[in-house]
Design an enzyme around this catalytic site. Structure first.
Site, PDB file in Angstrom:
ATOM      1  N   ARG A   1      21.863 -99.139  -0.892  1.00 29.41           N
ATOM      2  CA  ARG A   1      22.793-100.166  -1.363  1.00 29.41           C
ATOM      3  C   ARG A   1      24.258 -99.778  -1.194  1.00 29.41           C
ATOM      4  O   ARG A   1      24.628 -98.633  -1.424  1.00 29.41           O
ATOM      5  CB  ARG A   1      22.544-100.461  -2.849  1.00 29.41           C
ATOM      6  CG  ARG A   1      21.279-101.204  -3.125  1.00 29.41           C
ATOM      7  CD  ARG A   1      20.948-101.207  -4.604  1.00 29.41           C
ATOM      8  NE  ARG A   1      20.166-100.037  -4.975  1.00 29.41           N
ATOM      9  CZ  ARG A   1      19.857 -99.709  -6.207  1.00 29.41           C
ATOM     10  NH1 ARG A   1      20.279-100.456  -7.210  1.00 29.41           N
ATOM     11  NH2 ARG A   1      19.143 -98.642  -6.463  1.00 29.41           N
TER      12      ARG A   1
ATOM     13  N   HIS B   1      28.044 -95.668  -1.755  1.00 32.99           N
ATOM     14  CA  HIS B   1      26.725 -96.154  -1.361  1.00 32.99           C
ATOM     15  C   HIS B   1      25.665 -95.164  -1.802  1.00 32.99           C
ATOM     16  O   HIS B   1      25.935 -93.978  -2.005  1.00 32.99           O
ATOM     17  CB  HIS B   1      26.647 -96.382   0.155  1.00 32.99           C
ATOM     18  CG  HIS B   1      26.585 -95.111   0.963  1.00 32.99           C
ATOM     19  ND1 HIS B   1      25.403 -94.501   1.323  1.00 32.99           N
ATOM     20  CD2 HIS B   1      27.574 -94.332   1.474  1.00 32.99           C
ATOM     21  CE1 HIS B   1      25.656 -93.419   2.021  1.00 32.99           C
ATOM     22  NE2 HIS B   1      26.963 -93.282   2.126  1.00 32.99           N
ATOM     23  N   CYS B   2      24.440 -95.674  -1.983  1.00 37.17           N
ATOM     24  CA  CYS B   2      23.289 -94.803  -2.247  1.00 37.17           C
ATOM     25  C   CYS B   2      22.374 -94.909  -1.033  1.00 37.17           C
ATOM     26  O   CYS B   2      22.824 -95.244   0.067  1.00 37.17           O
ATOM     27  CB  CYS B   2      22.580 -95.209  -3.538  1.00 37.17           C
ATOM     28  SG  CYS B   2      21.930 -96.890  -3.547  1.00 37.17           S
ATOM     29  N   ALA B   3      21.100 -94.647  -1.195  1.00 39.20           N
ATOM     30  CA  ALA B   3      20.201 -94.626  -0.044  1.00 39.20           C
ATOM     31  C   ALA B   3      20.012 -96.000   0.582  1.00 39.20           C
ATOM     32  O   ALA B   3      19.781 -96.112   1.785  1.00 39.20           O
ATOM     33  CB  ALA B   3      18.850 -94.059  -0.455  1.00 39.20           C
TER      34      ALA B   3
END
Length: 464
Positions: free
Chosen positions: A29, A25-27
């Protein structure tokens, strides 16, 4: 729907845990690599409560959840899937991971995204310190900057300087973690790059200290504020450690592997990779900063207009390296104010669509997307509305370009990174704040007006 229930539904709708190769995951998504793309029920995923949209990029199915929620859902998904199987990932990477360029960009993302929250907090501390030490603010309380106790200033320096002083340790830790090495070895290796025994790069750069000289020609100093040397050292050393563990007998592994890994890593970093990549890093920064500082705001116009395309192609995370390097070098981020104008312009365009749209479904997506973009999360606006109708996205590029042009003319610069729009005001708590607000209002207004007049109509909505 609880976090656990949402995670369970997501896993089911992407084809079950047997179809999932890896999850990251990113910030904002959740990023899922799957074996069979056809098994994903995209419409059903996007219809789930709290899901703001989804799209495929760089071999990943990315589900937009938003900050905070994405971390919790990721934890629940990992509980269900048991985490990625490294052997399976390696076996399928040519099928599901995209081409080499896409994998390289994702590699930057996987390494730098985990350390961004710390750098965001540091940027906010910098902004608050700038606010509290301003003559105008202190004057309200009948004080001057000379009245601030030295101990308090030292405390604020601890808050603002630590992360960047030990940045190579953060980068090495994250790199080892992503490339299968021992994260604790990565931390120690990174700390060696900024050891107090080495003359500080800041002192060497200012002429206060001289670098150490080895073999009569190799100049060595600490790598405070450097990113690329730590990144490359972390990749190579992590892979070397994995190779060692396959060849060192189990009885000797605990002693031999960390010893050889650290020794080889620091020798390679100080005498080979560091001196070369430090010049490369400075060269890249020089080129980017000169582009941004082109006369008459041209650099801001270019980046403000076309920088928004980077997110669509999934290569925007490469900018993290540049922003981190800028902040570490001189304490300012020159990309953030221009990029912010692009994000706010997306909000202006999507608000025009929301007001003009006849369909309730379009309105239900567009109105929340406007607020989300103003808070710095543009994926719902971009992928859910503006890019879908095409013209609103073009109008947002124009609005972002004009805002970036003004930001460049006024020489705006942020104290941190990764927050934009309304939260981004915290990075400009100094004499720049009125200008920051002005350029973003212009970007928003231009994108809104152009979308209202030329970028959206009911015919386009019916066709979509």
């Amino acid at each position: 729907m609880s976090d656990k229930e949402l995670a369970k539904k997501i896993v089911e709708l992407v084809g079950g845990k047997e179809n999932i190769v890896s999850v990251r995951h990113c910030a904002t998504r959740l990023r899922i690599v799957v074996s069979d793309k056809e098994k994903i029920q995209v419409k059903e995923v996007e219809a789930l409560d709290k899901v703001k949209g989804s799209f495929f990029n760089s071999g990943q199915y990315q589900i937009i959840l938003g900050t905070g929620l994405v971390n919790r859902i990721y934890d629940e998904v990992i509980k269900i899937t048991g985490g990625p199987d490294e052997g399976q990932v390696e076996e399928k990477k040519e099928v599901v991971y995209g081409n080499k360029f896409q994998r390289a960009i994702r590699m930057f993302s996987d390494v730098f995204v985990p350390i961004i929250p710390v750098l965001v907090a540091t940027g906010l501390f910098m902004g608050l310190r700038g606010l509290l030490t301003q003559q105008a603010v202190l004057g309200v309380f009948g004080m001057t900057p000379e009245d601030i106790p030295a101990s308090l200033l030292t405390f604020t320096q601890i808050l603002t300087d630590t992360a960047f002083s030990f940045l190579p340790a953060l980068v090495c830790w994250s790199t080892f973690r992503n490339f299968g090495g021992s994260p604790v070895i990565g931390i120690v290796l990174g700390l060696m790059l900024v050891s107090p025994s080495l003359p500080s790069s800041y002192d060497v750069g200012s002429g206060v200290a001289d670098p150490l000289v080895f073999f009569g020609f190799i100049k060595v100093a600490g790598y405070q504020g450097s990113v690329l040397p730590a990144f490359a050292t972390g990749i190579i050393t992590a892979k070397f450690e994995k190779w060692l563990r396959k060849h060192v007998p189990d009885a000797l592994d605990l002693i031999v592997t960390p010893f050889i890994t650290l020794f080889v890593g620091i020798v390679m970093a100080l005498f080979v990779l560091g001196p070369i990549l430090h010049y490369v890093e400075n060269g890249v920064l020089f080129v980017v900063e000169n582009l941004l500082f082109l006369p008459m705001g041209i650099g801001g116009l270019i980046y403000g207009s076309f920088g928004q395309l980077l997110g669509i192609f999934g290569i925007h995370h490469i900018l993290n390296f540049l922003e981190i390097s800028m902040l570490a070098n001189d304490g300012w981020n020159y990309l953030n104010p221009i990029g912010t104008c692009g994000n706010v312009a997306q909000a202006g365009a999507v608000l025009a669509v929301a007001i003009k749209a006849a369909s309730n479904k379009t309105k239900q997506v567009a109105y929340p997307s406007c607020l989300s973009a103003l808070l710095g999360i543009t994926e719902p606006a971009v992928f859910g509305v503006n890019l879908r109708f095409v013209k609103p996205f073009i109008m947002s590029m124009i609005g972002g370009g004009i805002g970036g042009f003004l930001a460049s003319l006024f020489h705006l610069k942020a104290t941190g990174m990764s927050i934009t729009g309304i939260p981004g005001t915290l990075l400009y708590l100094n004499e720049q704040l009125p200008i920051y607000i002005f350029v973003n209002v212009v970007a928003f207004a231009v994108a809104f007006i152009l979308t209202w007049l030329f970028g959206f109509n009911k015919k386009m909505e019916n066709a979509a």
